[in-house]
Write a protein that holds these residues in place. Structure first.
Motif, PDB file in Angstrom:
ATOM      1  N   ALA A 106       0.839  -1.197   0.000  1.00 64.60           N
ATOM      2  CA  ALA A 106       0.000   0.000   0.000  1.00 64.60           C
ATOM      3  C   ALA A 106       0.872   1.244   0.000  1.00 64.60           C
ATOM      4  CB  ALA A 106      -0.928  -0.002   1.215  1.00 64.60           C
ATOM      5  N   ALA A 107       0.230   2.386  -0.224  1.00 64.43           N
ATOM      6  CA  ALA A 107       0.942   3.665  -0.271  1.00 64.43           C
ATOM      7  C   ALA A 107       0.217   4.697   0.588  1.00 64.43           C
ATOM      8  CB  ALA A 107       1.046   4.161  -1.716  1.00 64.43           C
ATOM      9  N   PHE A 108       0.939   5.762   0.890  1.00 62.02           N
ATOM     10  CA  PHE A 108       0.436   6.836   1.747  1.00 62.02           C
ATOM     11  C   PHE A 108       0.650   8.159   1.017  1.00 62.02           C
ATOM     12  CE2 PHE A 108       1.162   9.701   5.550  1.00 62.02           C
ATOM     13  CZ  PHE A 108      -0.095   9.577   6.110  1.00 62.02           C
ATOM     14  N   GLY A 109      -0.426   8.844   0.663  1.00 58.37           N
ATOM     15  CA  GLY A 109      -0.332  10.070  -0.127  1.00 58.37           C
ATOM     16  C   GLY A 109      -0.478  11.320   0.726  1.00 58.37           C
ATOM     17  N   LEU A 110       0.637  11.864   1.157  1.00 62.08           N
ATOM     18  CA  LEU A 110       0.638  13.074   1.983  1.00 62.08           C
ATOM     19  C   LEU A 110       1.216  14.269   1.236  1.00 62.08           C
ATOM     20  CD1 LEU A 110       0.427  14.639   4.688  1.00 62.08           C
ATOM     21  CD2 LEU A 110       2.616  13.602   5.349  1.00 62.08           C
ATOM     22  N   THR A 111       2.427  14.105   0.703  1.00 63.45           N
ATOM     23  CA  THR A 111       3.147  15.223   0.099  1.00 63.45           C
ATOM     24  C   THR A 111       2.472  15.726  -1.175  1.00 63.45           C
ATOM     25  OG1 THR A 111       5.184  14.272   0.957  1.00 63.45           O
ATOM     26  CG2 THR A 111       5.407  16.002  -0.679  1.00 63.45           C
ATOM     27  N   GLU A 112       2.460  17.058  -1.337  1.00 65.12           N
ATOM     28  CA  GLU A 112       1.930  17.698  -2.534  1.00 65.12           C
ATOM     29  C   GLU A 112       2.984  18.648  -3.106  1.00 65.12           C
ATOM     30  OE1 GLU A 112      -1.753  19.589  -1.576  1.00 65.12           O
ATOM     31  OE2 GLU A 112      -2.724  17.731  -0.911  1.00 65.12           O
TER      32      GLU A 112
END
Length: 381
Positions: free
Chosen positions: A121-127
């Motif tokens: 799985a992945a974690f999408g925080l940074t923009e």
């Protein structure tokens, strides 16, 4: 505090070390050169049970502790920083938030496949405009009926392309003070409107995929909101605290791998009629490298132990992450120096360790952010 490993921890260490030496090490140079994430390796890692080390058996995990998980990260990092990074991100950032904050239904649906090794799985925080300033999130999630509609963009996301789920942070409203409420939402793979690309040509950790995620009117059931919708910001801060332990462990692994190569080379390389390991200049380099690796490893174990005991570990995980990653860069740099001209050549691998180590001073909170976290934990405001 005594950090002698338990019988179970030693068994995990030996198992992962054997796997890393036999399965990962032979392809590490190739994966780096081709900038290729190995799906085959991660299927083997999953079958071995490594993706579920710190999760309870009832969710498909191994029921081991954070120290055991840190040991596994170190052993993989010792041979390939990129594979180590993808492994650490899959567990600490991909699966762990669901375990920490998910409902029982979410755990059964999303965590069990991850912990049992069916995928990552992945974690999408940074923009693009919200890196160290994670509170500056611009991605939005608007509740329409029984669904959240998500719009935004995420960057530098590890494992995105191969992830079964991506947990993304998004602004879901305003609090009573007019500040953004940031929530976390679970987005399954192949959800319409989510586009994942890998446009980055990286300096190091090239065996780990780093992706860009664009979310255009992505709809997920409102049941996919993770934990308390009002506390998404606190949730990912806690997640990052845990993730920093794994990045510190990865740094220790990289440093150990580079040190072992330098030590071996120093005993084989002869100059002026003697092995260079007999020269005090080289001996002192090796002594400093060995000492700093051991200090960093002890910091990792302490932070992991505190987490396992349910005690505060924010400061200690920042200590470990800051010291271990900066130590790894120093150690890998000295390993190249000991190798001389050969250290600059790809076939001797220490140059890859240095390239991989640099990312660790940046990801999961830069060294500057770690110093900020530590100073605030000390009461500085």
């Amino acid at each position: 505090m005594e950090f002698s490993l338990s019988k179970e921890q030693k068994m995990i260490q030996e198992m992962v070390r054997d796997f890393a030496q036999k399965e990962i090490k032979p392809v590490a140079i190739e994966l780096d050169r081709e900038a290729r994430f190995s799906q085959e390796l991660f299927e083997k890692i999953g079958k071995l049970g490594l993706l579920g080390i710190p999760f309870p058996e009832k969710y498909g995990g191994s029921g081991a502790d954070t120290v055991s998980y840190a040991i596994a990260v170190e052993e993989i990092g010792k041979v390939c920083g990129g594979t180590g990074l993808s492994y650490a991100a899959a567990v600490s950032l991909g699966a762990s938030p669901i375990y920490y904050f998910g409902t029982e239904e979410q755990k059964q649906k999303f965590l069990v496949p991850l912990a049992s090794g069916e995928g990552i799985a992945a974690f999408g925080l940074t923009e693009p405009n919200a890196g160290s300033d994670a509170g500056g999130t611009k991605t939005t999630a608007v509740l329409q009926g029984d669904e959240y509609v998500i719009n935004g963009e995420k960057c530098w996301i590890t494992n995105g392309t191969h992830a079964l789920t991506v947990t993304v942070t998004a602004v879901t409203g305003k609090d009573e003070r007019g500040k953004n409420i940031i929530s976390a939402l679970i987005v399954p793979k192949d959800t319409p409107g989510m586009t994942i690309t890998s446009p980055y040509d990286k300096m190091g950790v090239r065996a780990s995929e780093t992706t860009q995620i664009v979310l255009e009117d992505v709809r997920v059931p409102k049941e996919n909101i993770l934990g308390d919708s009002q506390k998404g910001f606190k949730q990912f801060l806690y997640t990052l605290d845990g993730g920093r332990i794994s990045i510190a462990a990865l740094a220790v692994g990289l440093a150990q791998g580079a040190f072992e190569k330098a030590l071996q080379y120093s005993k084989e390389r002869k100059q002026f009629g003697s092995p260079i390991s007999s020269f005090q200049a080289i001996q002192f380099k090796l002594a400093d490298m060995a000492m700093e690796i051991e200090l960093a490893r002890n910091m990792v174990y302490k932070a992991a132990w505190l987490k396992d005991q349910g005690l505060p570990f924010t400061k200690e995980s920042a200590y470990a992450k800051l010291f271990a990653t900066e130590m790894a860069f120093r150690t890998c740099n000295q390993a190249i120096q000991i190798h001389g001209g050969y250290g600059y050549m790809r076939e001797y691998e220490v140059e890859r360790f240095l390239r991989d180590a640099k990312l660790l001073e940046i990801g999961e909170g830069t060294s500057e952010i770690q110093r900020l976290v530590i100073s605030r934990q000390l009461g500085c405001r």
